[in-house]
Design an enzyme around this catalytic site. Structure first.
Site: not given
Length: 174
Positions: A80, A91, A94, A96
């Site tokens: 990334r 990307r 990702d 989170d």
């Protein structure tokens, strides 16, 4: 011990390969993975669609910050590159940290700008909540309420219609 809900997304390169690699790298702490969903981009429409999933993970020694460090390490391993001009740009991966719970099952909150808990935009993202429901159908997003209520109200109800399950794509190892 903490439990965490991680949201995974990829829209560059081998999208499912990036998600599977993250799952493999979390072996030993992964409790359950959602199905895979194809979703339109959020926040920046000029990019390819995403594959998204949610993971419930648990580690006896992990702090909330440890989950963030693991998320960043997974992203880095997938190559990334963060574009400062496109916060919501494309990307390879990702990851989170959406929510973290203590040993006692209590939600952990944090106002740290690097790790705000629960995630400050999770309640606005159908691509986070829909996969989460797969693994915790009666879950609540701390501070925002039941996932089903959030997904059934606008603006997420309309967004949820654009999310397509991908039963042909599985996160389990081949």
């Amino acid at each position: 011990m903490t439990r965490a809900l991680l949201s995974l997304g990829s829209n560059l390169g081998d999208r499912i390969g990036h998600l599977k690699a993250a799952v493999r790298d979390l072996d030993g702490v992964l409790l359950v993975a959602s199905g895979v969903y194809e979703t339109p981009p959020w926040g920046d429409d000029d990019q390819p669609p995403y594959l998204n999933a949610a993971l419930l993970v648990q580690d006896a020694a992990a702090t909330p910050r440890d989950w963030l460090d693991r998320a960043r390490a997974l992203e880095e391993k997938a190559g990334r590159v963060r574009d400062p001009d496109r916060q919501f740009g494309p990307r390879t991966l990702d990851v989170d940290v959406i929510a973290v719970w203590s040993d006692e099952g209590e939600p952990v909150t944090s106002d740290d700008p690097e790790l705000t808990l629960p995630h400050p935009r999770a309640h606005l993202r159908a691509f986070v909540l829909r996969p989460w429901i797969d693994i915790q159908p009666y879950a609540q997003l701390p501070g925002h309420g039941w996932l089903t209520d959030l997904l059934n109200a606008e603006p997420l109800a309309s967004d949820a219609l654009a999310i397509g399950p991908r039963p042909d794509l599985r996160l389990e190892s081949d």
